[in-house]
Design a protein around this motif. Sequence first.
Motif, PDB file in Angstrom:
ATOM      1  N   THR A  88     106.256  36.036  23.688  1.00  0.00           N
ATOM      2  CA  THR A  88     105.251  34.986  23.501  1.00  0.00           C
ATOM      3  C   THR A  88     103.843  35.516  23.276  1.00  0.00           C
ATOM      4  O   THR A  88     102.906  34.725  23.201  1.00  0.00           O
ATOM      5  N   ASN A  89     103.663  36.809  23.184  1.00  0.00           N
ATOM      6  CA  ASN A  89     102.324  37.308  22.836  1.00  0.00           C
ATOM      7  C   ASN A  89     102.412  38.687  22.188  1.00  0.00           C
ATOM      8  O   ASN A  89     103.441  39.361  22.257  1.00  0.00           O
ATOM      9  N   GLN A  90     101.299  39.066  21.580  1.00  0.00           N
ATOM     10  CA  GLN A  90     101.256  40.312  20.792  1.00  0.00           C
ATOM     11  C   GLN A  90     101.473  41.546  21.680  1.00  0.00           C
ATOM     12  O   GLN A  90     102.164  42.485  21.279  1.00  0.00           O
ATOM     13  N   PHE A 116     109.369  37.298  18.068  1.00  0.00           N
ATOM     14  CA  PHE A 116     107.905  37.227  18.033  1.00  0.00           C
ATOM     15  C   PHE A 116     107.438  36.144  17.059  1.00  0.00           C
ATOM     16  O   PHE A 116     106.595  35.303  17.385  1.00  0.00           O
ATOM     17  N   ASN A 119     108.100  32.493  18.247  1.00  0.00           N
ATOM     18  CA  ASN A 119     107.411  31.996  19.443  1.00  0.00           C
ATOM     19  C   ASN A 119     105.894  32.145  19.387  1.00  0.00           C
ATOM     20  O   ASN A 119     105.210  31.966  20.396  1.00  0.00           O
ATOM     21  N   ASN A 120     105.367  32.492  18.204  1.00  0.00           N
ATOM     22  CA  ASN A 120     103.917  32.648  18.045  1.00  0.00           C
ATOM     23  C   ASN A 120     103.521  32.135  16.669  1.00  0.00           C
ATOM     24  O   ASN A 120     104.375  31.960  15.798  1.00  0.00           O
TER      25      ASN A 120
END
Length: 309
Positions: A88-90, A116, A119-120
Motif C-alpha cells: 500500500t505504499n512506495q 503495488f 493498491n496505489n
Amino acid sequence: MVGVLASEPFIEGYGDIILRSCDGVDFHVCKCLVLVVSPIFRDMFSLPHSPAANRYEGTKPVIDMQEDASLLDALLRFCYPVEPPKITNQDDFERVAGAAQKFEMESLYGRIVDSFISNNIVYPSEQYILAHRFKLHQLAIDSAEKCLDYSLSELVGQAQTPDITYLSARNYNRLLQYHRAYCDACTRLVDGRDFSWCHAEKYAFVVCPCADNDETMGIDIEVGGERGLATVSWRKWWFNHVSRIEEAMEARGPSAVNHIDVSQAAADVIASGCQRCRDAAIVELHDFGRALRWEVKNKRRMARLEIDF
Ligand SMILES: [Zn+2]
C-alpha cells in the motif's frame, strides 16, 4: 535463541526449513517453494559450506536472514500459492521488490509490481517505467496503451518522477513516438485531410442544397462508391463543430472524443434556418460522434510500440 512463531502458512507443521528473521521470528517454509523461484536459495542448499548445511533446529535447517519479520512475511507470501499481500505504499514496495531482486526471484516481480499498482495510484507512465525496470513485457504494452488516454503534455508531466532514471532515453523516446503517432493518426480524422472514414455523403451536412453560402472545401470522400478527392460544401455550423473537436483533441488528447459537446452545433444549425439540416442534425451529430469514436478506437488498436529489454 528460538524465535517467536510466524503466522500461517509459515507455522511449524508446514515447513521443512526455518528462515529466522533478523528480529527473531521463525518462518517454517516449504523448501521447494523458495528454491523454485530463487537461484540464491538453490545455492544455499547445494553448496557444501553454506549456512543451511550447518545449523539445525531439530531436523530442520535454520537460516538467519537479514530481513525483518514483516518483510520476510510479505516476500514469502509472494512465493506461496496464496493471496498476495497488498502493498500500500512506495516504501513497502521498494523493500519487497529490493528483497526479491536480492534473491533473484525474477518470476515474482510481476506479482509484486501488480500488487503495488492495484493498491496505489500509479500513473500509466509510472507503470511503463516499472515495466522496464522489472522487464515485464505485458505491463509495458498495457501501460503504454493507457498512456494514450492522456495528452502529450500530461504524459510528459506524469513521467517526471525520480524513478524515470530506470527508463533509458531510448525507451522513453519510444513511448513518446508511439503516443505522437497515435495522436497524429487521430487528428487526421478531423483536421480535413481525410474524411473518407465517415461516409460524409450520407449526411445532410454534405448533401443538403442549403450550402450555397457556406464553406466549401476539398475533402477525401467516397463519391458514387469510388474513393477520391471531391469538393463538397460543408455547412459552416458543421465545420465549426469539427474544428471544436479538433481543438479538444489537441488540448486533452484523442480521448476527448468520448465527451463531444454537441450543444453549440445544435444551436448553430437552428440559427442557420434550414429545416432539412435542422431535422437531421441531432441524429447526424451523434452518428458522426459514434463513427469518430470507433475510428479513434481503431487507431488505438493499430498503434504499435517497440519493446526490447
Ligand atoms: Zn440544409
